[in-house]
Write a protein that holds these residues in place. Structure first.
Motif, mmCIF file in Angstrom:
data_model
loop_
_atom_site.group_PDB
_atom_site.id
_atom_site.type_symbol
_atom_site.label_atom_id
_atom_site.label_comp_id
_atom_site.label_asym_id
_atom_site.label_seq_id
_atom_site.Cartn_x
_atom_site.Cartn_y
_atom_site.Cartn_z
ATOM 1 N N CYS A 284 -11.593 15.839 -15.285
ATOM 2 C CA CYS A 284 -11.194 15.642 -16.589
ATOM 3 C C CYS A 284 -11.467 14.353 -17.018
ATOM 4 O O CYS A 284 -11.964 13.201 -16.324
ATOM 5 C CB CYS A 284 -9.554 15.998 -16.491
ATOM 6 N N ASP A 285 -11.230 14.124 -18.508
ATOM 7 C CA ASP A 285 -11.307 12.865 -19.182
ATOM 8 C C ASP A 285 -10.128 11.928 -19.134
ATOM 9 O O ASP A 285 -9.183 12.386 -19.839
ATOM 10 C CB ASP A 285 -11.944 12.675 -20.489
ATOM 11 N N ALA A 286 -9.987 10.855 -18.166
ATOM 12 C CA ALA A 286 -8.814 10.289 -18.017
ATOM 13 C C ALA A 286 -8.450 9.500 -19.489
ATOM 14 O O ALA A 286 -7.173 9.238 -19.775
ATOM 15 C CB ALA A 286 -8.841 9.274 -16.936
ATOM 16 N N THR A 287 -9.211 9.072 -20.249
ATOM 17 C CA THR A 287 -8.822 8.192 -21.443
ATOM 18 C C THR A 287 -8.298 9.176 -22.111
ATOM 19 O O THR A 287 -7.053 8.793 -23.026
ATOM 20 C CB THR A 287 -10.009 7.740 -21.799
ATOM 21 N N GLY A 288 -8.651 10.375 -22.638
ATOM 22 C CA GLY A 288 -8.129 11.202 -23.253
ATOM 23 C C GLY A 288 -6.900 11.787 -22.964
ATOM 24 O O GLY A 288 -5.776 11.892 -23.637
ATOM 25 N N VAL A 289 -6.528 12.151 -21.609
ATOM 26 C CA VAL A 289 -5.312 12.604 -21.182
ATOM 27 C C VAL A 289 -4.304 11.483 -21.247
ATOM 28 O O VAL A 289 -3.126 11.684 -21.709
ATOM 29 C CB VAL A 289 -5.529 13.298 -19.742
ATOM 30 N N GLY A 358 -14.457 6.819 -10.955
ATOM 31 C CA GLY A 358 -12.992 6.987 -11.086
ATOM 32 C C GLY A 358 -12.359 6.100 -12.041
ATOM 33 O O GLY A 358 -13.127 5.254 -12.732
ATOM 34 N N ALA A 359 -11.179 5.730 -12.060
ATOM 35 C CA ALA A 359 -10.225 5.043 -12.951
ATOM 36 C C ALA A 359 -9.129 4.640 -12.331
ATOM 37 O O ALA A 359 -8.753 4.909 -11.041
ATOM 38 C CB ALA A 359 -10.002 6.107 -14.018
ATOM 39 N N GLY A 399 -5.688 13.372 -3.394
ATOM 40 C CA GLY A 399 -6.430 14.553 -3.487
ATOM 41 C C GLY A 399 -7.732 14.336 -3.995
ATOM 42 O O GLY A 399 -8.547 14.907 -3.986
ATOM 43 N N SER A 400 -7.588 13.032 -5.212
ATOM 44 C CA SER A 400 -9.111 12.804 -5.753
ATOM 45 C C SER A 400 -9.991 11.932 -4.812
ATOM 46 O O SER A 400 -10.913 11.503 -5.520
ATOM 47 C CB SER A 400 -8.669 12.316 -7.057
ATOM 48 N N GLY A 401 -9.232 11.412 -3.770
ATOM 49 C CA GLY A 401 -9.960 10.160 -3.105
ATOM 50 C C GLY A 401 -9.650 8.960 -3.437
ATOM 51 O O GLY A 401 -10.087 8.082 -3.127
ATOM 52 N N GLY A 413 10.459 -6.699 -12.604
ATOM 53 C CA GLY A 413 9.847 -5.624 -13.127
ATOM 54 C C GLY A 413 9.320 -4.660 -12.081
ATOM 55 O O GLY A 413 9.354 -5.255 -10.981
ATOM 56 N N ALA A 414 8.561 -3.621 -12.231
ATOM 57 C CA ALA A 414 7.948 -2.726 -11.430
ATOM 58 C C ALA A 414 6.491 -2.553 -12.112
ATOM 59 O O ALA A 414 6.313 -2.441 -12.884
ATOM 60 C CB ALA A 414 8.694 -1.435 -11.281
ATOM 61 N N GLU A 415 5.573 -2.346 -10.980
ATOM 62 C CA GLU A 415 4.329 -1.965 -11.279
ATOM 63 C C GLU A 415 3.739 -0.754 -10.344
ATOM 64 O O GLU A 415 4.011 -0.777 -9.170
ATOM 65 C CB GLU A 415 3.312 -3.271 -10.988
ATOM 66 N N VAL A 416 3.259 0.034 -10.833
ATOM 67 C CA VAL A 416 2.604 1.386 -10.205
ATOM 68 C C VAL A 416 1.200 1.498 -10.412
ATOM 69 O O VAL A 416 0.752 1.276 -11.818
ATOM 70 C CB VAL A 416 3.229 2.733 -10.633
ATOM 71 N N VAL A 417 0.300 1.361 -9.638
ATOM 72 C CA VAL A 417 -1.372 1.303 -9.549
ATOM 73 C C VAL A 417 -1.537 2.696 -9.015
ATOM 74 O O VAL A 417 -1.527 2.901 -7.863
ATOM 75 C CB VAL A 417 -1.590 0.197 -8.904
ATOM 76 N N LEU A 418 -2.400 3.613 -9.873
ATOM 77 C CA LEU A 418 -2.722 4.814 -9.690
ATOM 78 C C LEU A 418 -4.319 4.770 -9.658
ATOM 79 O O LEU A 418 -4.753 4.388 -10.884
ATOM 80 C CB LEU A 418 -2.132 5.784 -10.549
ATOM 81 N N GLU A 419 -4.972 4.826 -8.341
ATOM 82 C CA GLU A 419 -6.294 4.881 -8.414
ATOM 83 C C GLU A 419 -6.849 6.328 -7.970
ATOM 84 O O GLU A 419 -6.326 6.981 -7.143
ATOM 85 C CB GLU A 419 -6.919 3.894 -7.308
ATOM 86 N N LEU A 420 -7.843 6.743 -9.182
ATOM 87 C CA LEU A 420 -8.259 8.020 -9.087
ATOM 88 C C LEU A 420 -9.857 8.194 -8.857
ATOM 89 O O LEU A 420 -10.413 7.349 -9.370
ATOM 90 C CB LEU A 420 -8.076 8.690 -10.490
ATOM 91 N N GLY A 421 -10.020 8.884 -7.890
ATOM 92 C CA GLY A 421 -11.527 9.153 -7.444
ATOM 93 C C GLY A 421 -12.268 9.631 -8.293
ATOM 94 O O GLY A 421 -11.909 10.435 -9.462
ATOM 95 N N PRO A 422 -13.707 9.467 -8.114
ATOM 96 C CA PRO A 422 -14.633 10.122 -9.251
ATOM 97 C C PRO A 422 -14.685 11.788 -9.190
ATOM 98 O O PRO A 422 -14.297 12.200 -7.952
ATOM 99 C CB PRO A 422 -16.149 9.549 -8.683
ATOM 100 N N ALA A 423 -15.175 12.297 -9.932
ATOM 101 C CA ALA A 423 -15.231 13.743 -9.935
ATOM 102 C C ALA A 423 -16.214 14.136 -9.058
ATOM 103 O O ALA A 423 -17.278 13.512 -8.559
ATOM 104 C CB ALA A 423 -15.558 14.258 -11.412
#
Length: 423
Positions: A284-289, A358-359, A399-401, A413-423
């Motif tokens: 999917c397009d992460a920017t749009g979602v 990825g993103a 699941g995306s790598g 404060g809190a920080e969450v870093v979500l790294e998503l793999g490429p398609a």
């Protein structure tokens, strides 16, 4: 396993061949020496027959003939110091034979065959036939070479047979291991063709039964989750009817959007539960979602006087996660911000593209931070929540790598870093 079986066969065959060939080689050497000794004895006795006749001329002719035919030095020791034939020392063996006793004596240079001839007028005549050490070992080298070649051939045959036997054992085991790896990778259609010995066939059959049982249990779980999710449609429908009766249009529109979001998530849960395998590669397009979900939550942030800072790339960023999965993941992370920080707490959402594909999504707030030292652990929660949100996001990322990291910031404060793999 195959190499160990081959080494075992080589070791066993080598021990058998050594136990067989070494005594045989010793026997060959002994037979060669006995054969040479028997030949020398025969010629010595023929000369002794001539010596018994007492005719010197006949004796000399016989000695010359025997020496030339046998190729052995033959000497006749006469009474006194006289001799006929090849010169040789009068050693202890000759002295013993001169007393009337035929003997065979070992010397450093070879073997002496001594035949005593009695009855002469002057005393005992001794016939000496000498067999050299080379003559005693004649033919032994070639015999040993042949035995060695036979041993190597037998060893090669043993290795070949052991290799075929090991292959017949290891090939079915490797097929079982390959099928197990496919099952571990999610391919529930993988099955083993039972082969090999009975024990290995039994293992393959048991693995097939296990795979069928796993598939059956997963199907039951999917249907159970789908049924439970379907039951949520009734309260969602009731909420929608309640929205239709609300008089405040703005409030009704906002609540209606929330009900639509819940309905979409219920539909997604049902589809995911009934889908045994992924329909192609998820992307999917992460920017749009991310932009769409932040826009949805911005209305609630405005009501709670929260400042939202959104940073998105200029173009689309494709990731290896389906749109509904990523949307649900972003909703979970933003819901944590609203649920665990007081009203008026600002937060930041930043999406950037990774160099390797990825993103990288960062959601940070200026609240009290995480109460649990390991917030990503399943079920870990410092508040009244179930503690499953971050774990769901982590599994989506992995699941995306990619991966997920969560921490409390030193400045608060809190920080969450979500790294998503490429398609």
């Amino acid at each position: 396993m195959r190499r160990r079986l081959a080494l075992l066969a080589v070791a066993t065959a080598s021990l058998v061949l050594i136990a067989f060939l070494v005594p045989l080689a010793v026997l060959v050497r002994a037979l060669a020496a006995e054969r040479a000794t028997a030949t020398a004895t025969t010629w010595a006795q023929s000369v002794a027959t001539a010596a018994a006749l007492g005719d010197r001329d006949t004796l000399e002719a016989t000695v010359r003939q025997a020496g030339g035919s046998s190729g052995m030095p033959i000497t006749v020791f006469l009474p006194g110091n006289a001799f006929i034939g090849t010169p040789a020392p009068r050693g202890p063996g000759v002295e013993l034979a001169s007393r009337g006793r035929s003997v065979t004596v070992e010397t450093p240079a070879g073997r002496e065959v001594l035949v005593a001839v009695q009855g002469g007028t002057g005393g005992t005549v001794v016939v000496r036939a000498f067999v050299s050490a080379e003559r005693l070992r004649q033919g032994v080298g070639w015999a040993w070479l042949v035995l060695g070649l036979i041993g190597l051939a037998l060893l090669a045959v043993g290795i070949a047979v052991a290799d075929r036997l090991a292959r017949s054992l290891t090939r079915p085991v490797m097929q079982v291991a390959k099928t197990a790896r496919r099952l571990a990778g999610g391919d529930l259609d993988a099955r083993v063709e039972p082969a090999g010995p009975a024990e290995i066939r039994e293992v393959g059959t048991a693995l097939n039964r296990l795979a069928a049982r796993i598939r059956e249990l997963l199907a039951r779980e999917r249907e159970a989750v789908a049924d439970l999710s379907h039951r949520l449609r009734t309260p969602v429908t009731v909420l929608r009817l309640e929205v239709d009766t609300m008089r405040d249009e703005d409030e009704a529109a906002r609540v209606g959007q929330a009900v639509d979001s819940v309905e979409r998530m219920v539909d997604q849960v049902i589809r995911e539960a009934r889908r045994s395998e992924r329909d192609g590669a998820s992307r999917c397009d992460a920017t749009g979602v991310v932009g769409d979900r932040v826009a949805f939550w911005s209305a609630l942030a405005e009501d709670q006087d929260r400042t939202v800072r959104l940073v998105l790339p200029d173009g689309p960023v494709t990731v290896g996660v389906s749109g509904p999965e990523l949307a649900a993941c972003v909703d979970l992370l933003l819901e944590n911000v609203f649920a665990h920080t007081p009203d008026g707490t600002p937060f930041r959402v930043e999406l950037t593209a990774r160099a390797q594909g990825g993103a990288r999504l960062v959601i940070a707030d200026q609240g009290p931070g995480f109460a649990h030292p390991e917030p990503v652990a399943r079920g870990a929660s410092g508040g009244s929540s179930t503690g499953l949100g971050l774990d769901i996001a982590r599994r989506t990322a992995e699941g995306s790598g990619g991966r997920l990291r969560a921490r409390s910031l030193p400045e608060g404060g809190a920080e969450v870093v979500l790294e998503l793999g490429p398609a």
